[in-house]
Design a protein around this motif. Sequence first.
Motif, PDB file in Angstrom:
ATOM      1  N   LYS A  18       0.858  -1.129   0.003  1.00  0.00           N
ATOM      2  CA  LYS A  18       0.013   0.017  -0.010  1.00  0.00           C
ATOM      3  C   LYS A  18       0.833   1.294  -0.046  1.00  0.00           C
ATOM      4  CE  LYS A  18      -3.870  -2.156   2.427  1.00  0.00           C
ATOM      5  NZ  LYS A  18      -4.735  -2.066   3.571  1.00  0.00           N
ATOM      6  N   TRP A  19       2.118   1.154  -0.390  1.00  0.00           N
ATOM      7  CA  TRP A  19       3.116   2.185  -0.326  1.00  0.00           C
ATOM      8  C   TRP A  19       2.457   3.265  -1.408  1.00  0.00           C
ATOM      9  CZ3 TRP A  19       7.728   2.794  -3.924  1.00  0.00           C
ATOM     10  CH2 TRP A  19       8.640   4.135  -3.727  1.00  0.00           C
ATOM     11  N   ASP A  20       2.537   4.601  -0.687  1.00  0.00           N
ATOM     12  CA  ASP A  20       2.025   5.866  -1.465  1.00  0.00           C
ATOM     13  C   ASP A  20       3.085   6.351  -2.620  1.00  0.00           C
ATOM     14  OD1 ASP A  20       3.938   7.080  -0.149  1.00  0.00           O
ATOM     15  OD2 ASP A  20       2.725   8.294   1.322  1.00  0.00           O
ATOM     16  N   GLY A  21       4.035   5.735  -2.836  1.00  0.00           N
ATOM     17  CA  GLY A  21       4.910   5.982  -3.709  1.00  0.00           C
ATOM     18  C   GLY A  21       5.706   7.044  -3.349  1.00  0.00           C
ATOM     19  N   VAL A  22       5.753   7.750  -2.176  1.00  0.00           N
ATOM     20  CA  VAL A  22       6.349   8.880  -1.683  1.00  0.00           C
ATOM     21  C   VAL A  22       7.241   8.545  -0.615  1.00  0.00           C
ATOM     22  CG1 VAL A  22       6.308  11.354  -1.132  1.00  0.00           C
ATOM     23  CG2 VAL A  22       4.935  10.624  -2.812  1.00  0.00           C
ATOM     24  N   SER A  23       6.423   8.253   0.601  1.00  0.00           N
ATOM     25  CA  SER A  23       7.021   7.872   1.922  1.00  0.00           C
ATOM     26  C   SER A  23       8.004   7.048   1.993  1.00  0.00           C
ATOM     27  CB  SER A  23       5.815   7.779   2.908  1.00  0.00           C
ATOM     28  OG  SER A  23       5.170   8.881   3.016  1.00  0.00           O
ATOM     29  N   THR A  24       9.259   7.308   2.602  1.00  0.00           N
ATOM     30  CA  THR A  24      10.319   6.234   2.730  1.00  0.00           C
ATOM     31  C   THR A  24      10.739   6.132   4.349  1.00  0.00           C
ATOM     32  OG1 THR A  24      12.045   7.834   1.873  1.00  0.00           O
ATOM     33  CG2 THR A  24      11.137   6.297   0.394  1.00  0.00           C
ATOM     34  N   ASP A  25      10.583   7.164   4.953  1.00  0.00           N
ATOM     35  CA  ASP A  25      11.172   7.083   6.373  1.00  0.00           C
ATOM     36  C   ASP A  25      10.185   7.486   7.456  1.00  0.00           C
ATOM     37  OD1 ASP A  25      13.765   6.821   5.911  1.00  0.00           O
ATOM     38  OD2 ASP A  25      13.923   8.508   4.982  1.00  0.00           O
ATOM     39  N   PRO A  42       0.900   3.879   7.608  1.00  0.00           N
ATOM     40  CA  PRO A  42       0.530   2.643   6.768  1.00  0.00           C
ATOM     41  C   PRO A  42       0.776   2.860   5.463  1.00  0.00           C
ATOM     42  CG  PRO A  42      -1.357   4.020   7.402  1.00  0.00           C
ATOM     43  CD  PRO A  42      -0.278   4.795   8.038  1.00  0.00           C
ATOM     44  N   PHE A  43       1.336   3.934   4.998  1.00  0.00           N
ATOM     45  CA  PHE A  43       1.547   3.930   3.567  1.00  0.00           C
ATOM     46  C   PHE A  43       3.234   4.249   3.178  1.00  0.00           C
ATOM     47  CE2 PHE A  43      -2.723   5.798   4.464  1.00  0.00           C
ATOM     48  CZ  PHE A  43      -3.223   4.673   3.724  1.00  0.00           C
ATOM     49  N   ASN A  44       3.899   4.119   4.217  1.00  0.00           N
ATOM     50  CA  ASN A  44       5.118   3.972   4.002  1.00  0.00           C
ATOM     51  C   ASN A  44       5.883   2.777   3.319  1.00  0.00           C
ATOM     52  OD1 ASN A  44       7.779   5.478   4.787  1.00  0.00           O
ATOM     53  ND2 ASN A  44       8.512   3.598   5.630  1.00  0.00           N
ATOM     54  N   LYS A  45       6.829   3.279   2.460  1.00  0.00           N
ATOM     55  CA  LYS A  45       7.449   2.013   1.721  1.00  0.00           C
ATOM     56  C   LYS A  45       7.720   0.814   2.338  1.00  0.00           C
ATOM     57  CE  LYS A  45      10.430   0.843  -2.267  1.00  0.00           C
ATOM     58  NZ  LYS A  45      11.775   1.292  -3.188  1.00  0.00           N
ATOM     59  N   VAL A  46       8.203   0.852   3.799  1.00  0.00           N
ATOM     60  CA  VAL A  46       8.745  -0.271   4.358  1.00  0.00           C
ATOM     61  C   VAL A  46       7.658  -0.200   5.676  1.00  0.00           C
ATOM     62  CG1 VAL A  46      10.210  -1.611   5.655  1.00  0.00           C
ATOM     63  CG2 VAL A  46      10.758  -0.511   3.562  1.00  0.00           C
ATOM     64  N   VAL A  47       7.078  -1.365   6.053  1.00  0.00           N
ATOM     65  CA  VAL A  47       6.432  -1.282   7.230  1.00  0.00           C
ATOM     66  C   VAL A  47       6.884  -2.760   8.176  1.00  0.00           C
ATOM     67  CG1 VAL A  47       4.266  -0.010   6.140  1.00  0.00           C
ATOM     68  CG2 VAL A  47       4.560  -2.714   6.099  1.00  0.00           C
TER      69      VAL A  47
END
Length: 352
Positions: free
Chosen positions: A107-114, A119-124
């Motif tokens: 569910k990554w938003d394509g932007v958030s990495t850190d 819940p939309f960060n690239k890594v959870v």
Amino acid sequence: MSAPQSDPHGKIIGSGDFCYRVNMHWGQLDPTKVPVENCHDLAIDSQGRILMITDNVKNNIIIYSQSGELLEAWGTEFPGGHSLKVVNENGQDFLYVVDSGWLVNPKWDGVSTDDWDSPFNKVVAQSGFIAKLTIEGRLIYSIGHPQQIGVYTPDQPFRPTDIAIADNGDLYVTDGYGSDYVLQYDSQGRFIRSWGGHDNQDPNLNLSNTHGIRIDTRHAGEPHLIVSSRAEMALKLFTMQGQYIDTIATPGAYIGAPVIKGDYGFAPVCWSHVNGGTAVDSGFISILDKDNKVIVNLGGTQPEYIDGRLQPMCSTWDIFKHCHTVCIDKDDNLYVGQWRANQSYPIKLEKI
């Protein structure tokens, strides 16, 4: 401070007895068929094959020949694949895999990495685990959250990052993304003891982002453990039973535990410390002598000691992004895996 050059292929790095030619073309594969996310760890088996673990679940394990040709790619069960060790037991190779619990978010938003709590960060995050496998990938046993055996409370996260295996089969696991303990198990995965964490009266016993662990046999007598306390920019030495020995400061370098070969240790540095924090694309490789003195930095400023104290080190920003692992073949060539390096494959450093 300059950006990394686009292709350092063929560049000579290092000094003295530690000079290498950068081979950026080794191990390049078709990312549409054999993709990687991060090249988290590398190991060499008794056949001389180079194994890599990545957190891309299309193929967690990638196996190369030493010439960089793809031999095998398999595995979908380690979404947080982070550490890989090959151990020969009675003439048979086995794999020990550490899954850190960090997984790529569908569910990554394509932007958030850190934004780790998003819940939309690239890594959870989820809980991690350790698995022992045959070299073909068949599961022998797994070790889960220490709350199952009453060692952790349910609110303590368990996201292990690395493992070392002693000659007697004991396992030493760093919980570097979880609660920052070292946990010792026997060869069958039964808990023995733990140490570290954050709340010891003696701060020498504390660990912070304890990312890697190695067994050092370079000195006469009983071997000891080298444990990275990465957020402290330090390596800490412990006995095999967890008693504190010493701290090796690595100022300017957020460092992983060194791979030992001969009298030397080869340690991946994920970031340089610049302007009060971690700098993007600022990794390098530190080489330490038998006394854990840094003697060469590959892709970094050369070490300087003043009155016996190591001065802050830093990337030269011309080779690496974030060095996460090193392995060494029989000819002393280095293979470097990276984190957040645009899904790139390992880099080979050819010994000159």
